[in-house]
Motif scaffolding. Structure first.
Motif, PDB file in Angstrom:
ATOM      1  N   GLN A 119      13.004  -9.583  21.960  1.00 41.54           N
ATOM      2  CA  GLN A 119      11.849  -9.443  21.325  1.00 41.54           C
ATOM      3  C   GLN A 119      11.969  -8.860  20.132  1.00 41.54           C
ATOM      4  O   GLN A 119      11.200  -9.237  18.930  1.00 41.54           O
ATOM      5  CB  GLN A 119      10.573  -9.044  22.004  1.00 41.54           C
ATOM      6  CG  GLN A 119       9.078  -9.077  21.277  1.00 41.54           C
ATOM      7  CD  GLN A 119       8.180  -8.420  22.191  1.00 41.54           C
ATOM      8  OE1 GLN A 119       8.461  -7.969  23.449  1.00 41.54           O
ATOM      9  NE2 GLN A 119       6.999  -8.096  21.537  1.00 41.54           N
ATOM     10  N   LYS A 120      13.065  -8.008  19.958  1.00 35.89           N
ATOM     11  CA  LYS A 120      13.258  -7.216  18.584  1.00 35.89           C
ATOM     12  C   LYS A 120      13.977  -8.150  17.749  1.00 35.89           C
ATOM     13  O   LYS A 120      13.790  -8.363  16.484  1.00 35.89           O
ATOM     14  CB  LYS A 120      14.168  -6.000  18.851  1.00 35.89           C
ATOM     15  CG  LYS A 120      14.201  -5.095  17.806  1.00 35.89           C
ATOM     16  CD  LYS A 120      15.159  -3.908  18.242  1.00 35.89           C
ATOM     17  CE  LYS A 120      15.132  -2.971  17.083  1.00 35.89           C
ATOM     18  NZ  LYS A 120      16.007  -1.884  17.461  1.00 35.89           N
ATOM     19  N   LEU A 179       5.742 -15.716  25.332  1.00 32.82           N
ATOM     20  CA  LEU A 179       4.743 -15.024  25.838  1.00 32.82           C
ATOM     21  C   LEU A 179       3.458 -15.757  25.863  1.00 32.82           C
ATOM     22  O   LEU A 179       2.817 -15.768  26.928  1.00 32.82           O
ATOM     23  CB  LEU A 179       4.453 -13.823  25.212  1.00 32.82           C
ATOM     24  CG  LEU A 179       3.638 -12.754  25.849  1.00 32.82           C
ATOM     25  CD1 LEU A 179       4.279 -12.256  27.158  1.00 32.82           C
ATOM     26  CD2 LEU A 179       3.278 -11.375  25.190  1.00 32.82           C
ATOM     27  N   LEU A 227       6.284 -12.571  34.379  1.00 39.11           N
ATOM     28  CA  LEU A 227       6.267 -11.403  33.547  1.00 39.11           C
ATOM     29  C   LEU A 227       7.533 -10.713  33.797  1.00 39.11           C
ATOM     30  O   LEU A 227       8.005  -9.961  32.715  1.00 39.11           O
ATOM     31  CB  LEU A 227       5.046 -10.444  33.765  1.00 39.11           C
ATOM     32  CG  LEU A 227       3.735 -11.226  33.027  1.00 39.11           C
ATOM     33  CD1 LEU A 227       2.648 -10.234  33.480  1.00 39.11           C
ATOM     34  CD2 LEU A 227       3.877 -11.329  31.652  1.00 39.11           C
ATOM     35  N   TRP A 228       7.911 -10.792  34.829  1.00 46.93           N
ATOM     36  CA  TRP A 228       9.199 -10.105  35.170  1.00 46.93           C
ATOM     37  C   TRP A 228      10.358 -10.630  34.365  1.00 46.93           C
ATOM     38  O   TRP A 228      11.441 -10.019  33.825  1.00 46.93           O
ATOM     39  CB  TRP A 228       9.595  -9.828  36.533  1.00 46.93           C
ATOM     40  CG  TRP A 228      10.640  -9.025  37.085  1.00 46.93           C
ATOM     41  CD1 TRP A 228      11.213  -7.925  36.585  1.00 46.93           C
ATOM     42  CD2 TRP A 228      11.639  -9.370  38.026  1.00 46.93           C
ATOM     43  NE1 TRP A 228      12.309  -7.221  37.018  1.00 46.93           N
ATOM     44  CE2 TRP A 228      12.474  -8.268  38.194  1.00 46.93           C
ATOM     45  CE3 TRP A 228      11.689 -10.535  39.112  1.00 46.93           C
ATOM     46  CZ2 TRP A 228      13.548  -8.201  39.081  1.00 46.93           C
ATOM     47  CZ3 TRP A 228      12.704 -10.324  39.982  1.00 46.93           C
ATOM     48  CH2 TRP A 228      13.655  -9.333  40.116  1.00 46.93           C
ATOM     49  N   TYR A 264      10.057 -12.217  31.792  1.00 47.92           N
ATOM     50  CA  TYR A 264       9.852 -11.866  30.360  1.00 47.92           C
ATOM     51  C   TYR A 264      10.423 -10.546  29.963  1.00 47.92           C
ATOM     52  O   TYR A 264      11.020 -10.293  29.021  1.00 47.92           O
ATOM     53  CB  TYR A 264       8.324 -11.979  30.025  1.00 47.92           C
ATOM     54  CG  TYR A 264       8.258 -11.761  28.366  1.00 47.92           C
ATOM     55  CD1 TYR A 264       7.905 -10.500  28.150  1.00 47.92           C
ATOM     56  CD2 TYR A 264       8.105 -12.885  27.451  1.00 47.92           C
ATOM     57  CE1 TYR A 264       7.469 -10.073  26.773  1.00 47.92           C
ATOM     58  CE2 TYR A 264       7.999 -12.521  25.987  1.00 47.92           C
ATOM     59  CZ  TYR A 264       7.583 -11.039  25.763  1.00 47.92           C
ATOM     60  OH  TYR A 264       7.499 -10.943  24.253  1.00 47.92           O
ATOM     61  N   GLU A 265       9.943  -9.530  31.067  1.00 51.93           N
ATOM     62  CA  GLU A 265      10.663  -8.229  30.764  1.00 51.93           C
ATOM     63  C   GLU A 265      12.074  -8.409  30.604  1.00 51.93           C
ATOM     64  O   GLU A 265      12.613  -7.347  29.731  1.00 51.93           O
ATOM     65  CB  GLU A 265      10.077  -7.371  32.008  1.00 51.93           C
ATOM     66  CG  GLU A 265      10.351  -6.009  31.776  1.00 51.93           C
ATOM     67  CD  GLU A 265       9.880  -5.173  32.897  1.00 51.93           C
ATOM     68  OE1 GLU A 265       8.946  -5.798  33.872  1.00 51.93           O
ATOM     69  OE2 GLU A 265      10.089  -4.289  33.125  1.00 51.93           O
ATOM     70  N   THR A 302      12.105  -7.471  26.424  1.00 52.58           N
ATOM     71  CA  THR A 302      11.864  -6.331  25.955  1.00 52.58           C
ATOM     72  C   THR A 302      13.060  -5.275  26.125  1.00 52.58           C
ATOM     73  O   THR A 302      14.149  -5.807  26.757  1.00 52.58           O
ATOM     74  CB  THR A 302      10.775  -5.660  27.207  1.00 52.58           C
ATOM     75  OG1 THR A 302      11.069  -5.846  28.468  1.00 52.58           O
ATOM     76  CG2 THR A 302       9.445  -6.473  27.042  1.00 52.58           C
ATOM     77  N   GLY A 303      12.719  -4.480  25.691  1.00 50.54           N
ATOM     78  CA  GLY A 303      14.031  -3.302  25.805  1.00 50.54           C
ATOM     79  C   GLY A 303      14.760  -3.381  24.511  1.00 50.54           C
ATOM     80  O   GLY A 303      14.385  -4.112  23.625  1.00 50.54           O
ATOM     81  N   GLU A 304      15.844  -2.664  24.454  1.00 53.66           N
ATOM     82  CA  GLU A 304      16.909  -2.781  23.376  1.00 53.66           C
ATOM     83  C   GLU A 304      17.585  -3.856  23.577  1.00 53.66           C
ATOM     84  O   GLU A 304      18.335  -4.097  24.467  1.00 53.66           O
ATOM     85  CB  GLU A 304      17.433  -1.619  23.373  1.00 53.66           C
ATOM     86  CG  GLU A 304      16.765  -0.509  22.428  1.00 53.66           C
ATOM     87  CD  GLU A 304      16.440  -0.668  20.859  1.00 53.66           C
ATOM     88  OE1 GLU A 304      17.283  -1.613  20.559  1.00 53.66           O
ATOM     89  OE2 GLU A 304      15.696  -0.072  20.483  1.00 53.66           O
TER      90      GLU A 304
END
Lengths: 507, 640, 100
Positions: free
Chosen positions: A368-369, A379, A427-428, A430-431, A435-437
């Motif tokens: 995402q970053k 999403l 969602l898991w 996607y996470e 997400t995260g770095e």
């Protein structure tokens, strides 16, 4: 309406395929744009169909011409409120798939021709009103899809392509026996053989005959849907297929099974349909929960989406065998909705693969970053698939759940668990992916969506929102046709659709 | 103001438009413009709501339904707005407190790289919550219900590069979904019973003529489970403490003042159905009381400034459930309102402390902040007194109303009253503990850290909320009962609880009610005094003894009774194992069967292969054998 | 005339000799000669039966059979010659590359 719209709609992609094939092979920059532009013509034609379609029961844009009179085979086409949305879905997904296929390296002309031929076949299936014409198109689409998977797929493509082809053809072979049986019965009754749908509707079959015919047709369609336990060709086919293949496979081809149930099993064999509906409903509910559960633990992103398709198609089947207005309407509109949302998800996974050459969730992280716009679209599609109200997925699911609660409450309650499971697996995933770095160096410099890719998603996003907030635009056209099916079932069996009047106690 | 009636949809449309505009154009605007756009959107919505509220308040206007469009006519789903006393009050709370929090966020999110994105989500949340409270149709309410869940997900995991934040967002959505499962089944029941999903045709028009007590119980319990998910009640509260990962304005707006109140609103709106069931309301009250108690016990042992407030929110929501479960609908809504004020204030104040302490959240590293952050200190003191239930602050009146309603039911409810009373003691205790740990005593923070007061963007909303927390109680004093009269048209068909006794009236109140009020006030004072003694006035020796004596219970409290671990072991882990098992089953057995069939066919082919030996003479021999066979066949059958 | 029986018997014997030769000999040329023998035994059967029934269709059939036999011999011998040129052997057992 004497202009043969449907035949033209089938012919145009075939001609487009020919045009693409005769382009000079060295001018590779021409192939995709030409195919893309040509594939927009059917969209326009389908749009005309949509505009001119009247929201009434019965078939419209009918054309009929005898082919083999001795056996009663004719070129009989026509669409009703169930076929129309599916044809629209097909014509919309084809240009989108073509636009997403820029990374096809070998023989792009052949690939694009295959996609266009697939389109012709699909439109043919949905508009066929003669059983032989239907069968021919039903089988014919296996060929381009076999090549698409087998030539342009991933490492295990041959296995997946053969498995896909043989598995579905096996079911179709059984169906052919049923089709021939129907024409023989027609001949016994009237003295003339006929494969025509409207003629066969007038057959009054004994429950015994209906039972085995329902079974053979049902097996063929169940494999296509795919229902548990004949679903295992799907994960392999989806994972190994190239992006356009997966989009079209999930987006349209799976609906052949549900369409077949709705078009043939229910109206032609109503007694058997009512009698065996609990079996179908059981398998559907198992599919919903089982598909979702297996999706949770997948490590390959594409396989996860594939199993989510098994789960979602379970909802559609549950709606179809609920035999209520809402159930059938929900099933039909969910066919369209699923095509759009799952199509979007496969496009996204495909774009991820083009950048990183992997589909394993563990290889990603923190995207995402790196790619915020991509993550946003992902999403959005995820929540559409989860069934967030306001987006299209909810409409179909909710109609199916309320509709099937009326006739099969226990099944509906178990099916509702699917909405929780969908949130978990999506969602898991996607996470873990976004997400995260981005701690793996390969994930740091991944490119975000470019203009072409963004433009691919714009129509899908608009459709997701429109169908989510104002589904009446389709429901109005679907309803008369599904009501006609329910009426037919009520007329020929003991089944009575439960109705709910305001202010009176229900059951 | 009747012309406004046709434009009520603007209340939802404005923040929604704000969200869309900021989504596409926000990154082109420099700070603080995106924030101002968002404030403008929700602020205007507040003004419209206020203007339309006046005729309802004065009694001039009646409830009004505005039809927007047909959504799924086959199941009676439509977008229609209901503007009655209850929804108007909820709208004012959402937009009013919401606007204050939007303003605060301009200060709090200063410097964040995704500044405008934050306001996109805040505005989207406001639109969603307003959809929920303004809905006259269950399907529309469900849209709002789910969308606030979406916004909660987006905002909790706003700092998504933190794995804990991302996980917390997912946990919130999934646990909410479990409640939504029950809600959907409840909706299915409502439709099949009534033939419609419109509230004016179902719950608000004599549901007793349609529903049997059994069905009403089923619907009520399903709605309760849904409400428990959204409003963080036992057993679905575990997402709320994790939700503190989000920025503090999010915790204030969503997880204190608005979203979590959706469950209470749901029950209040559907009170008619709950009353038709003999057991539903007592179950609601029990859930509420139990949650209030357990959460308060956990709050006592927390050391993170936001976690204390999170568990406090769960506990206060429990009070609201206890209220509606005791048919004290007005009391529940009243507490919803006052809680919105003082809990938002507490969270915003905590945010101010965290900012001032340079992102430190552990209260053991704070202390003595009253001089460094005077405005924050003063406003938080007001909020602490309010939540503890000290006269004349708002919390006293609302909490007292609740306890009075509970007591009025008598019988089993007296047990719940006792629980509520003890929880009031705990509330006063842990809030005072927090107050002392943060603002009094010697500074315990890291060397060189210079705490500072926050900007005006943040302190002005604090002050406004402090005024509200102080004065809102007078909206429903036992003498005036203005709120109760205002809400009368909504609840008139029901049987709210009223405390009446034979005792003489004191200060315009029923004697028993007055006595109970004194009791609850006394309990609160004792709670404050106890905490004050333990944490401020006691000697070092006492503190040592106290720490030792309470080591085990405090440890249990700090670990929230290990509920998350329990869920992990009993639900999450077995669930994962089951899914893994099914996946293996699919690969080995189901797919294996398919591959097995292919294998059988292959083997048959292999076994037949030797027939094609390539030897011409064996082919010839087969010919001859066949011919002889045919000849014998025809000879024995006697002709062709 | 002694009736068709002796001719039929002779034809049968010739047929059996031809069949046995076809099955037991390895050399392609010998196999071909056996096939010719079988074909001619059938010719004899046709003529005898035709004479016995009084129908000349039998004799006409012989012409057909002769033509087909001739064509078959031409092609067959051409194949055998080509094979022999390649492998230097006329043994049929070695021609097993079409095995399954």
């Amino acid at each position: 309406m004497d202009f043969p719209m449907l035949s033209v709609l089938i012919l145009v992609p075939v001609l487009a395929a020919l045009v693409v094939m005769v382009l000079p092979a060295d001018r590779t920059e021409l192939h995709l744009p030409v195919a893309l532009v040509l594939s927009l013509l059917p969209v326009g034609l389908a749009g005309i169909l949509f505009a001119r379609f009247e929201s009434a029961a019965g078939f419209q844009f009918v054309e009929q011409a005898a082919l083999i009179e001795r056996w009663g085979i004719s070129w009989h086409l026509g669409i009703d409120g169930i076929a129309l949305p599916l044809i629209l879905l097909t014509t919309i997904l084809i240009p989108i798939s073509i636009a997403a296929s820029t990374s096809i390296a070998k023989s792009p002309q052949l690939f694009l021709a295959m996609v266009l031929l697939l389109e012709a076949g699909l439109i043919g299936v949905f508009s066929a009103l003669d059983l032989i014409v239907f069968f021919v198109f039903f089988e014919a689409i296996l060929i381009p899809m076999y090549f698409i998977i087998g030539i342009w797929g991933s490492e295990n493509r041959i296995y997946a392509a053969i498995k896909f082809f043989l598995y579905t053809a096996f079911g179709s072979a059984l169906m052919l026996a049923g089709i021939i049986a129907l024409s023989v019965l027609q001949q016994q009754k009237t003295g003339f053989a006929s494969f025509d749908y409207s003629d066969l509707l007038t057959l009054e079959l004994t429950p015994g005959t209906q039972a085995w015919l329902f079974a053979v047709f049902g097996i063929a369609f169940a494999i296509k849907v795919p229902m548990f336990p004949v679903h295992t060709w799907l994960p392999d086919a989806h994972v190994q297929a190239p992006t356009a293949g997966s989009v079209l496979l999930a987006g349209v081809m799976l609906k052949l099974g549900t369409y077949g149930f709705l078009r043939f099993n229910l109206p032609l064999f109503p007694d058997a349909a009512v009698k065996y509906a609990p079996v179908v409903a059981t398998l559907a509910v198992i599919g919903i929960v089982y598909g979702a559960a297996v999706a949770i633990v997948q490590t390959d992103l594409k396989k996860l989406v594939a199993y989510s398709s098994v789960s979602h198609l379970g909802f559609i089947m549950l709606g179809i065998v609920a035999f209520t207005q809402s159930g059938l309407d929900g099933g039909v509109i969910q066919m369209v909705n699923h095509g759009i949302t799952t199509g979007a998800l496969f496009l996204l996974v495909g774009m991820l693969y083009e950048r990183r050459h992997t589909k394993l969730i563990a290889d990603f992280g923190g995207l995402q970053k790196t790619m915020p716009v991509f993550a946003g679209v992902f999403l959005f599609s995820t929540f559409a698939s989860i069934g967030l109200p306001g987006l299209n997925g909810f409409v179909g699911e909710f109609l199916v759940l309320v509709g099937s609660y009326a006739t099969r409450p226990a099944f509906a309650i178990i099916a509702t668990a699917g909405v929780v499971l969908a949130a978990i697996y999506l969602l898991w995933a996607y996470e873990r992916v976004f997400t995260g770095e981005p701690d793996k160096p390969e994930n740091v410099n991944v490119a975000d969506l470019n203009l072409r890719e963004t433009l691919i998603f714009v129509p899908l996003i608009i459709l997701i929102l429109t169908l989510g907030l104002y589904p009446k635009v389709l429901l109005d056209r679907i309803e008369p046709s599904t009501a006609a099916i329910i009426d037919r079932i009520e007329a020929t069996t003991d089944f009575v659709e439960p109705t709910f009047v305001i202010g009176e106690p229900g059951e | 103001m009747d012309f406004l009636a046709d434009y009520l949809w603007l209340i939802i449309a404005l923040p929604l438009a704000g969200a869309v505009a900021l989504h596409f154009g926000g990154k082109f605007l420099p700070e603080p413009l995106p924030g101002l756009v968002a404030v403008g959107a929700i602020g205007t919505a507040f003004l419209i709501a206020a203007a339309a509220f006046v005729p309802l308040a004065t009694g001039e206007a009646e409830a009004h339904i505005l039809m927007l469009w047909d959504w799924m006519p086959g199941i009676g789903a439509a977008f229609e707005i209901r503007w009655d006393q209850l929804s108007a009050l909820m709208t004012l709370i959402v937009t009013g407190v919401g606007t204050l929090i939007h303003i605060y966020s301009i200060g709090y999110m200063h410097g964040d790289p995704r500044f405008s994105r934050f306001f996109t989500y805040l505005n989207l949340f406001a639109a969603s919550m307003l959809t929920l409270v303004l809905a006259n149709n269950y399907a529309m309410m469900f849209v709002g219900w789910e969308l606030v869940g979406l916004c909660s997900y987006l905002l909790i995991s706003f700092w998504f590069t933190r794995p804990s934040a991302a996980a917390a967002g997912k946990k919130a959505f999934v646990v909410n979904r479990i409640g939504d499962f029950a809600f959907i089944v409840g909706l299915m029941l409502v439709f099949t019973q009534f033939g419609s999903l419109s509230m004016s045709e179902t719950v608000l028009s004599h549901p007793g003529e349609v529903l049997s007590p059994g069905t009403a119980t089923a619907i009520a319990i399903l709605f309760l489970i849904g409400a428990a998910g959204k409003s963080a009640q036992i057993p679905l509260y575990v997402w709320l403490p994790d939700a503190m990962e989000g920025p503090t304005p999010v915790s204030a707006l969503i997880h204190a003042a608005t979203m979590v109140t959706a469950g209470v609103y749901l029950i209040a709106r559907n009170a008619a159905i709950f009353e038709l069931s003999p057991v539903a309301l007592p179950i609601v009250a029990t859930v509420g009381a139990a949650t209030a108690l357990v959460a308060a016990l956990i709050a006592v042992g927390q050391n993170d400034i936001k976690k204390v407030l999170a568990y406090s929110t769960v506990s206060q929501l429990g009070y609201m459930f206890l209220a509606v479960g005791s048919a004290g609908y007005v009391a529940g809504v009243f507490h919803l309102m006052t809680h919105a004020f003082f809990k938002a204030l507490l969270f915003l104040g905590a945010g101010s402390v965290i900012h001032g302490m340079h992102e430190e959240q552990d209260m053991r590293k704070m202390g003595g902040l009253r001089t460094a952050m005077p405005i924050t200190h003063a406003t938080m003191l007001v909020a602490t007194l309010a939540i503890a239930g000290i006269f004349p602050f708002a919390g006293f009146f609302s909490k007292d109303e609740i306890l009075a309603s509970v007591f009025a039911n008598g019988g089993y409810y007296l047990v719940l009253w006792g629980v509520g009373l003890f929880t009031a003691f705990l509330t006063a205790y842990y809030m005072t503990r927090q107050y002392i740990m943060v603002f009094w005593g010697k500074p315990r923070w890291v060397e060189g850290l210079k705490p500072h007061e926050s900007s005006l963007w943040m302190t002005v909303p604090l002050m406004v909320l402090a005024v509200l927390s102080a004065g809102a109680g007078f909206l429903n004093t036992p003498q005036l009962l203005t709120l109760e009269h205002y809400l009368e048209p909504v609840f008139e068909a029901l049987h709210p609880a009223h405390l009446e006794s034979e005792l003489p009236r004191i200060l315009g109140m029923d004697g028993l009610a007055f006595g109970l009020a004194i009791v609850s006030l006394g309990v609160a004072v004792i709670g404050i005094a106890t905490a004050g003694f333990v944490y401020a006035r006691s000697s070092e020796r006492f503190r040592q003894w106290f720490a030792n004596a309470t080591r085990r219970p405090m440890n249990a409290s700090e670990n929230a009774f290990w509920v998350d671990k329990f869920y992990g072991k009993t639900i999450v882990l077995p669930g994962k194992k089951l899914a893994q098992g099914l996946a293996s089953f699919d690969s080995f057995f189901v797919d294996g069967a398919v591959n097995g069939v292919a294998g059988v066919v292959q083997r048959i082919g292999m076994s037949l292969k030797p027939l094609q030996s390539g030897f011409v003479r064996s082919y010839g021999a087969t010919f001859v054998a066949g011919v002889i066979g045919l000849v014998i066949f025809f000879l024995t059958r006697g002709g062709l | 005339m002694a009736g068709p029986t002796p001719y039929m018997a002779l034809a049968f014997i010739l047929f059996v000799i031809g069949a046995t030769g076809l099955l037991t000999r390895r050399n392609a040329l010998i196999m071909f000669m056996s096939v010719e023998l079988m074909l001619n035994s059938v010719n004899l059967t046709f003529v005898a039966a035709g004479r016995a029934i009084g129908n000349f269709t039998g004799q006409v059939s012989v012409f057909f059979v002769l033509v087909v036999a001739a064509a078959e011999v031409v092609i067959g011998l051409a194949i055998i010659v080509a094979v022999f040129q390649k492998r230097n052997s006329a043994s049929v057992d070695e021609l097993s590359e079409m095995k399954g």
